[in-house]
Design a protein around this motif. Structure first.
Motif, PDB file in Angstrom:
ATOM      1  N   ASN A 151       0.836  -1.215   0.000  1.00 13.97           N
ATOM      2  CA  ASN A 151       0.000   0.000   0.000  1.00 13.97           C
ATOM      3  C   ASN A 151       0.866   1.258   0.000  1.00 13.97           C
ATOM      4  N   GLY A 177      -0.643   4.881  -0.323  1.00  8.19           N
ATOM      5  CA  GLY A 177      -2.084   4.691  -0.185  1.00  8.19           C
ATOM      6  C   GLY A 177      -2.774   4.328  -1.484  1.00  8.19           C
ATOM      7  N   CYS A 178      -2.086   3.540  -2.314  1.00  7.25           N
ATOM      8  CA  CYS A 178      -2.624   3.223  -3.643  1.00  7.25           C
ATOM      9  C   CYS A 178      -3.851   2.329  -3.575  1.00  7.25           C
ATOM     10  N   ASN A 179      -4.034   1.591  -2.486  1.00 10.69           N
ATOM     11  CA  ASN A 179      -5.191   0.700  -2.401  1.00 10.69           C
ATOM     12  C   ASN A 179      -6.513   1.456  -2.266  1.00 10.69           C
ATOM     13  N   ARG A 180      -6.447   2.763  -1.997  1.00  6.98           N
ATOM     14  CA  ARG A 180      -7.682   3.532  -1.890  1.00  6.98           C
ATOM     15  C   ARG A 180      -8.332   3.760  -3.242  1.00  6.98           C
ATOM     16  N   THR A 235      -5.780  -5.006  -7.765  1.00  2.48           N
ATOM     17  CA  THR A 235      -5.194  -5.584  -6.561  1.00  2.48           C
ATOM     18  C   THR A 235      -4.954  -7.083  -6.721  1.00  2.48           C
TER      19      THR A 235
END
Length: 235
Positions: free
Chosen positions: A215, A218-221, A228
């Motif tokens: 992450n 904060g790329c998973n946001r 993913t």
């Protein structure tokens, strides 16, 4: 006139050398097995259902086109074929284009072709033109076959080299609704070897897989579940 006299008079001497030509032996096609029908069979425009069964409707199911193909990603006859480089849907017109092109170009006396995809089975609905929004799901307009990345669309084989059929296989691949390419067994082996070599010899630890799993930034946001799962390799 001897050799010394020729050199003294500066007369040009032409020395001819006879060399043997060493050509590689032609490939051996004794182990090629021909199917019963060498040509591509006709594909139905829609699935055949019993008279008492109404054709069911279906959701879009985009997951049928996303991700890699895990089953039909190799050549059964170990010769040549067309491989999808991206996901998409094949309509009946694309099947007819491939079938008619191969019938014109293929020499059935020494070559054959087989399908590696199913006939159109997924229903696609469409509202009539000029209708207002709403009113429920529209009627079935046509049927398609979803394809994933790495799927073998068709195979071609026989007593022929790849150079003989590469041109019209590439022509067919360029007319498909997604990216595709003409491949041979040697090309597939080379692609797998190159992918494995790049993975083993990569010196940059910050790969896209590492960034997504940790992450970074904060790329998973804002990444989708597909990114993913496949680390943005298949779009």
């Amino acid at each position: 006139m001897n050799f010394q006299k020729l050199l003294s008079n500066r007369v040009p001497i032409i020395l001819q050398k006879c060399g043997f030509k060493h050509y590689p032996p032609p490939p051996n096609f004794d182990n090629v097995e021909f199917p019963e029908k060498p040509k591509l069979k006709f594909i139905d425009k829609f699935p055949q259902l019993p008279p008492s069964v109404k054709a069911p409707k279906m959701q879009k199911k985009l997951r049928l086109m996303r991700g890699p193909e895990e089953v039909h990603n190799f050549l059964l006859h170990k010769q040549y074929g067309i491989m999808a480089l991206g996901g998409g849907r094949l309509k009946w017109g694309h099947f007819e284009m491939m079938r008619l092109t191969l019938h014109r170009k293929l020499d059935s006396s020494k070559m054959f072709a087989v399908w590696r995809v199913d006939s159109p089975w997924q229903p696609m609905t469409k509202q009539g033109q000029g209708q207002r929004m709403g009113g429920g799901k529209g009627p079935i307009d046509h049927y398609v076959t979803p394809v994933k990345t790495g799927r073998i669309i068709l195979e071609v084989g026989g007593r022929a080299e790849f150079k003989e059929i590469e041109k019209f296989l590439t022509d067919i691949a360029n007319k498909l609704p997604f990216k595709a390419m003409a491949v041979s067994q040697e090309i597939l082996d080379e692609m797998k070897r190159k992918e494995k070599w790049e993975e083993e010899n990569n010196q940059n630890p910050y790969t896209l897989k590492y960034l997504i799993q940790n992450n970074m930034g904060g790329c998973n946001r804002w990444l989708s579940p597909t990114d993913t799962k496949y680390f943005s390799k298949y779009v």
